[in-house]
Design a protein around this motif. Structure first.
Motif, PDB file in Angstrom:
ATOM      1  N   UNK A 193       0.903  -1.193  -0.079  1.00 21.16           N
ATOM      2  CA  UNK A 193       0.050   0.041   0.156  1.00 21.16           C
ATOM      3  C   UNK A 193       0.887   1.129  -0.100  1.00 21.16           C
ATOM      4  N   UNK A 194       2.001   1.232   0.807  1.00 21.70           N
ATOM      5  CA  UNK A 194       2.961   2.540   0.744  1.00 21.70           C
ATOM      6  C   UNK A 194       4.378   1.836   0.924  1.00 21.70           C
ATOM      7  N   UNK A 195       5.010   2.585   0.278  1.00 19.87           N
ATOM      8  CA  UNK A 195       6.580   1.964   0.225  1.00 19.87           C
ATOM      9  C   UNK A 195       7.441   3.221   0.105  1.00 19.87           C
ATOM     10  N   UNK A 196       8.523   3.158   0.915  1.00 22.62           N
ATOM     11  CA  UNK A 196       9.518   4.334   0.835  1.00 22.62           C
ATOM     12  C   UNK A 196      10.873   3.592   0.854  1.00 22.62           C
ATOM     13  N   UNK A 197      11.655   4.250   0.094  1.00 25.91           N
ATOM     14  CA  UNK A 197      13.336   3.832  -0.103  1.00 25.91           C
ATOM     15  C   UNK A 197      14.102   4.749   1.160  1.00 25.91           C
ATOM     16  N   UNK A 198      14.593   3.694   1.899  1.00 21.77           N
ATOM     17  CA  UNK A 198      15.748   4.061   2.969  1.00 21.77           C
ATOM     18  C   UNK A 198      16.888   4.384   2.747  1.00 21.77           C
ATOM     19  N   UNK A 199      17.458   5.224   3.423  1.00 20.88           N
ATOM     20  CA  UNK A 199      18.872   5.546   3.148  1.00 20.88           C
ATOM     21  C   UNK A 199      19.784   4.194   3.860  1.00 20.88           C
ATOM     22  N   UNK A 200      19.183   3.678   4.546  1.00 18.78           N
ATOM     23  CA  UNK A 200      19.911   2.477   5.242  1.00 18.78           C
ATOM     24  C   UNK A 200      20.262   1.502   4.236  1.00 18.78           C
ATOM     25  N   UNK A 201      21.535   1.004   4.011  1.00 16.80           N
ATOM     26  CA  UNK A 201      22.079  -0.105   3.162  1.00 16.80           C
ATOM     27  C   UNK A 201      22.064  -1.365   4.064  1.00 16.80           C
TER      28      UNK A 201
END
Length: 304
Positions: A193-201
């Motif tokens: 439903x929602x998705x966010x690309x994080x900076x955490x690798x």
């Protein structure tokens, strides 16, 4: 044989003989012929011996037929329908460059006869943008935060490490390590439903192999049940889309009977209700009762 050696590396004479159903003597003779034609084949002695082609050698254009190149062009063009990636546009042009000028008109006709379109009908640009974002996360080994709804309608917040995109039929999935469940899972992108690309690798783990990826019955809490369904002739065309061929039989009056094991879950009931009055559950009785109750619940929504 040349293609097999390029893809597999060192192969013994016996394995080649078994593969092509000839004698090892014939294999040695064929290897001499290939060497004389200019292909750099090396023979290694001993228990780990066999034949292999020099690592720097690559197959040239003349080893590909016009039909094979046309199929490659169609396949690469199809990938571009699902992924908004300039790399595939460039690859498309590179594959097309394998064609001789005299072949291009004939190849264009062949390309039109085989079309791969991996972007399902009815899907807008948002679906492709979602796929591209997951692809970016995989390539950059970046974590993603999801709001995900499962088959039972429960919504959960998760952080995942995405590993691979999978296209099964016209449905996209992502194989990922789920931080919430602490194990590898497969997520259906349409349920994100929602998705966010994080900076955490993340550091890649040893993921389960995707070879011959198949449905795992452990993914569903419902056991398979033998179900018998009777469909009216008017929806025969849809039955073939929903059930395995070996489960389907056409009766003398044109109606269709489906009998076999089904995963009786929310998806199954929703699929049955989509047929309306064109289907009847013959067995088991509890499945028929569930369909009746769900139909009554639908009617009740309109009575208030």
């Amino acid at each position: 044989m040349t293609v097999l050696l390029l893809n597999r590396g060192r192969i013994s004479a016996k394995e080649l003989a078994d593969r092509f159903e000839v004698s090892t003597k014939t294999i040695y003779r064929d290897m001499d012929t290939l060497s004389q034609s200019g292909i750099p084949i090396f023979a290694h002695q001993g228990t780990a011996g066999g034949f292999e082609i020099m690592e720097q050698y690559t197959i040239s254009r003349q080893h590909l037929s016009l039909g094979e190149i046309s199929s490659l062009i169609a396949a690469v063009k199809g990938i571009g329908t699902a992924l908004d990636d300039t790399a595939y546009a460039k690859l498309h042009e590179k594959v097309k460059s394998l064609l001789h000028k005299s072949d291009k008109q004939q190849a264009a006709s062949s390309e039109e006869s085989l079309v791969f379109d991996l972007n399902p009908w009815g899907q807008g640009p948002a679906a492709r943008l979602k796929v591209n974002l997951f692809k970016q996360a995989i390539e950059e080994t970046r974590c993603m935060q999801l709001s995900y709804i499962n088959m039972n309608g429960s919504e959960t917040e998760r952080i995942i490490e995405p590993y691979a995109l999978i296209l099964k039929g016209n449905v996209w999935y992502v194989q990922a390590y789920c931080m919430l469940r602490e194990q590898f899972r497969v997520f259906r992108l349409s349920r994100v439903l929602k998705h966010d690309l994080l900076e955490e690798r993340f550091v890649r783990r040893d993921a389960p192999s995707l070879e011959r990826y198949a449905w795992d019955t452990e993914w569903s809490k419902n056991a398979e049940t033998v179900v018998t369904l009777l469909f009216r002739p008017q929806v025969r065309y849809r039955v073939g889309d929903a059930f395995r061929p070996e489960q389907v039989s056409v009766l003398e009056d044109g109606s269709v009977r489906v009998e076999g094991k089904q995963m009786v879950d929310e998806f199954f009931y929703g699929m049955l209700l989509s047929f309306g009055n064109q289907v009847k559950v013959e067995q088991p009785a509890y499945v028929a009762e569930q369909v009746i109750q769900r139909a009554k619940n639908i009617i009740a929504r309109y009575e208030n």
